[in-house]
Design a protein around this motif. Structure first.
Motif, PDB file in Angstrom:
ATOM      1  N   UNK A 124      11.282  80.773  35.039  1.00  0.00           N
ATOM      2  CA  UNK A 124       9.876  81.099  34.786  1.00  0.00           C
ATOM      3  C   UNK A 124       9.807  82.080  33.627  1.00  0.00           C
ATOM      4  N   UNK A 125       8.733  82.107  32.838  1.00  0.00           N
ATOM      5  CA  UNK A 125       7.568  81.217  32.949  1.00  0.00           C
ATOM      6  C   UNK A 125       7.862  79.813  32.420  1.00  0.00           C
ATOM      7  N   UNK A 126       7.180  78.838  33.019  1.00  0.00           N
ATOM      8  CA  UNK A 126       7.261  77.448  32.559  1.00  0.00           C
ATOM      9  C   UNK A 126       5.873  76.830  32.736  1.00  0.00           C
ATOM     10  N   UNK A 127       5.570  75.782  31.958  1.00  0.00           N
ATOM     11  CA  UNK A 127       4.229  75.202  32.082  1.00  0.00           C
ATOM     12  C   UNK A 127       4.149  74.349  33.355  1.00  0.00           C
ATOM     13  N   UNK A 128       2.912  74.045  33.764  1.00  0.00           N
ATOM     14  CA  UNK A 128       2.681  73.357  35.032  1.00  0.00           C
ATOM     15  C   UNK A 128       3.356  71.990  35.091  1.00  0.00           C
ATOM     16  N   UNK A 153       6.120  71.044  33.614  1.00  0.00           N
ATOM     17  CA  UNK A 153       7.566  71.253  33.806  1.00  0.00           C
ATOM     18  C   UNK A 153       7.855  71.640  35.266  1.00  0.00           C
ATOM     19  N   UNK A 154       7.036  72.532  35.816  1.00  0.00           N
ATOM     20  CA  UNK A 154       7.228  72.981  37.204  1.00  0.00           C
ATOM     21  C   UNK A 154       7.021  71.813  38.167  1.00  0.00           C
ATOM     22  N   UNK A 155       5.999  71.004  37.915  1.00  0.00           N
ATOM     23  CA  UNK A 155       5.693  69.872  38.803  1.00  0.00           C
ATOM     24  C   UNK A 155       6.805  68.828  38.782  1.00  0.00           C
ATOM     25  N   UNK A 156       7.265  68.460  37.587  1.00  0.00           N
ATOM     26  CA  UNK A 156       8.292  67.411  37.511  1.00  0.00           C
ATOM     27  C   UNK A 156       9.604  67.904  38.122  1.00  0.00           C
ATOM     28  N   UNK A 157       9.926  69.183  37.899  1.00  0.00           N
ATOM     29  CA  UNK A 157      11.137  69.767  38.467  1.00  0.00           C
ATOM     30  C   UNK A 157      11.055  69.798  39.995  1.00  0.00           C
ATOM     31  N   UNK A 158       9.916  70.230  40.523  1.00  0.00           N
ATOM     32  CA  UNK A 158       9.737  70.303  41.977  1.00  0.00           C
ATOM     33  C   UNK A 158       9.856  68.916  42.605  1.00  0.00           C
ATOM     34  N   UNK A 159       9.234  67.913  41.994  1.00  0.00           N
ATOM     35  CA  UNK A 159       9.281  66.557  42.577  1.00  0.00           C
ATOM     36  C   UNK A 159      10.677  65.964  42.508  1.00  0.00           C
ATOM     37  N   UNK A 160      11.409  66.268  41.437  1.00  0.00           N
ATOM     38  CA  UNK A 160      12.807  65.850  41.365  1.00  0.00           C
ATOM     39  C   UNK A 160      13.605  66.516  42.493  1.00  0.00           C
ATOM     40  N   UNK A 161      13.377  67.807  42.706  1.00  0.00           N
ATOM     41  CA  UNK A 161      14.069  68.526  43.781  1.00  0.00           C
ATOM     42  C   UNK A 161      13.747  67.944  45.147  1.00  0.00           C
ATOM     43  N   UNK A 162      12.520  67.462  45.345  1.00  0.00           N
ATOM     44  CA  UNK A 162      12.157  66.872  46.635  1.00  0.00           C
ATOM     45  C   UNK A 162      12.854  65.523  46.838  1.00  0.00           C
ATOM     46  N   UNK A 163      13.015  64.758  45.744  1.00  0.00           N
ATOM     47  CA  UNK A 163      13.775  63.507  45.856  1.00  0.00           C
ATOM     48  C   UNK A 163      15.243  63.809  46.140  1.00  0.00           C
ATOM     49  N   UNK A 164      15.761  64.841  45.498  1.00  0.00           N
ATOM     50  CA  UNK A 164      17.132  65.266  45.762  1.00  0.00           C
ATOM     51  C   UNK A 164      17.283  65.804  47.185  1.00  0.00           C
ATOM     52  N   UNK A 165      16.250  66.446  47.707  1.00  0.00           N
ATOM     53  CA  UNK A 165      16.295  66.961  49.084  1.00  0.00           C
ATOM     54  C   UNK A 165      16.466  65.808  50.073  1.00  0.00           C
ATOM     55  N   UNK A 166      15.767  64.700  49.813  1.00  0.00           N
ATOM     56  CA  UNK A 166      15.874  63.526  50.683  1.00  0.00           C
ATOM     57  C   UNK A 166      17.298  62.945  50.621  1.00  0.00           C
ATOM     58  N   UNK A 167      17.846  62.889  49.422  1.00  0.00           N
ATOM     59  CA  UNK A 167      19.219  62.391  49.275  1.00  0.00           C
ATOM     60  C   UNK A 167      20.230  63.357  49.903  1.00  0.00           C
TER      61      UNK A 167
END
Length: 381
Positions: A157-161, A163-177
């Motif tokens: 941080x700081x990062x734009x919204x 970047x934060x959104x795409x990173x978070x959603x990637x992390x959630x897909x990785x969480x499932x894996x």
């Protein structure tokens, strides 16, 4: 929570709350972890400048090991051949291992991020490695850690919204894996990691995704990465309450004593930070009355202890003058004594908070904690 008598399992019981502050016990086959808990960091299978039995003597119930560092050296496969991380480092109590994601982002060179995972070059010798959710789970299983963390991506941080959104959603897909690769391992726990920066809507989206997958505990990631205490507390005013109340909540990479107290006040159960050991090696001591810089000349003739109310070896047996001398002389005992003192003080804060929450006196304890720190160090002689 119910527990099968035949198979010791991971469980969490909440014993008392005071406001949003909570105290309880995490039960694992390797022992209980009293919460709120501070986890000393044993990056490379050692808490720097400390023997494992000394770390335990400070009051620590659990240590943190580092997937990134251990996979590079001496390798997870070697540790597994030698009987696992607990045996390897002579710590038979619980160990939490992080996923390696944060270190990949902060330490390695020439990293490449894809949907599959991250390829990077070692900061040690430049060798090429790949870390994916599946590989992270495999490494942490080889290490034998009791609490395993999902593989995630943590943007600074700081990062734009976007970047934060795409990173978070990637992390959630990785969480499932990560959840799928972790499988069913009785007695071992897998924690999901909430991401979303300082954005309330992204934190909510992340929490909902994690709850849908289902984890044994939940961490708050992506904080203490440069946003400042005020912004971090602002996020902690809402983010922990998005997570299940009957599971542990772990704030990663925090922090200074006042960060820790503020986090517990907002519902956090677990924390870790390199600060007490790193500060100890650089001549910084944390005391009830704030920070003491032992390298300062004012301590050279001071026969008093660092903190007259502290029972650690540094305060019980040595003067400020001695601690000043051995730091100036670059003696190893300097880092050993100051690290022991700092870890002792951090664990003392945790015990005081557990007692205050159980007794319903957390607000009064917190006010006294801040008042003492505001006094500053004792006057020079």
């Amino acid at each position: 929570m119910t527990q099968d008598a035949q198979t010791p399992r991971f469980s969490f019981s909440l014993n008392a709350t005071d406001g949003r502050a909570r105290t309880g016990v995490i039960s694992t086959p390797r022992g209980d972890i009293r919460t709120p808990a501070f986890m000393p960091v044993g990056t490379a299978a050692t808490v720097k400048a400390m023997m494992p039995e000394s770390v335990r003597a400070t009051g620590a119930d659990i240590l943190l090991g580092n997937t990134y560092h251990l996979m590079l050296r001496p390798t997870a496969e070697r540790i597994a051949r030698l009987g696992g991380l607990h045996k390897f480092m002579n710590w038979e109590r619980p160990i939490l291992t992080d996923s390696g994601g944060f270190q990949v982002m902060s330490l390695s060179d020439l990293r490449k991020l894809t949907e599959k995972g991250v390829t990077f070059r070692s900061h040690i010798d430049g060798s090429k490695h790949e870390l994916t959710p599946e590989r992270s789970m495999e490494i942490q299983k080889l290490l034998g850690s009791d609490i395993v963390m999902c593989f995630d991506e943590c943007p600074a941080l700081p990062a734009d919204r976007d970047r934060i959104a795409s990173s978070m959603r990637l992390s959630m897909r990785w969480a499932e894996r990560s959840r799928e690769a972790f499988g069913d391992r009785p007695g071992h726990a897998l924690f999901g990691i909430q991401q979303g920066g300082l954005e309330r809507d992204f934190r909510e989206e992340s929490a909902e995704a994690l709850k849908k997958i289902g984890f044994d505990g939940y961490a708050l990631g992506g904080l203490a990465v440069g946003e400042g205490q005020e912004a971090m507390f602002g996020c902690l005013d809402f983010a922990p309450d998005m997570l299940p109340t009957d599971k542990p909540r772990y704030l990663m990479g925090v922090g200074k004593p006042d960060d820790i107290v503020g986090a517990v006040k907002r519902g956090i159960d677990m924390m870790d930070c390199v600060l007490p050991s790193r500060s100890g090696r650089t001549g910084q001591a944390w005391t009830r009355r704030g920070q003491v810089n032992i390298k300062n000349a004012r301590h050279a003739d001071d026969p008093r202890p660092l903190d007259e109310h502290c029972s650690c070896p540094a305060c019980s047996h040595y003067s400020r003058a001695y601690l000043h001398h051995v730091f100036r002389a670059q003696e190893m005992i300097s880092g050993m004594l100051l690290t022991w003192h700092n870890l002792h003080y951090f664990q003392e804060i945790m015990q005081d908070m557990r007692d205050a929450i159980a007794g319903g006196t957390f607000a009064a304890w917190e006010a006294e904690f801040h008042a003492k720190r505001a006094m500053g160090d004792i006057d020079p002689l």
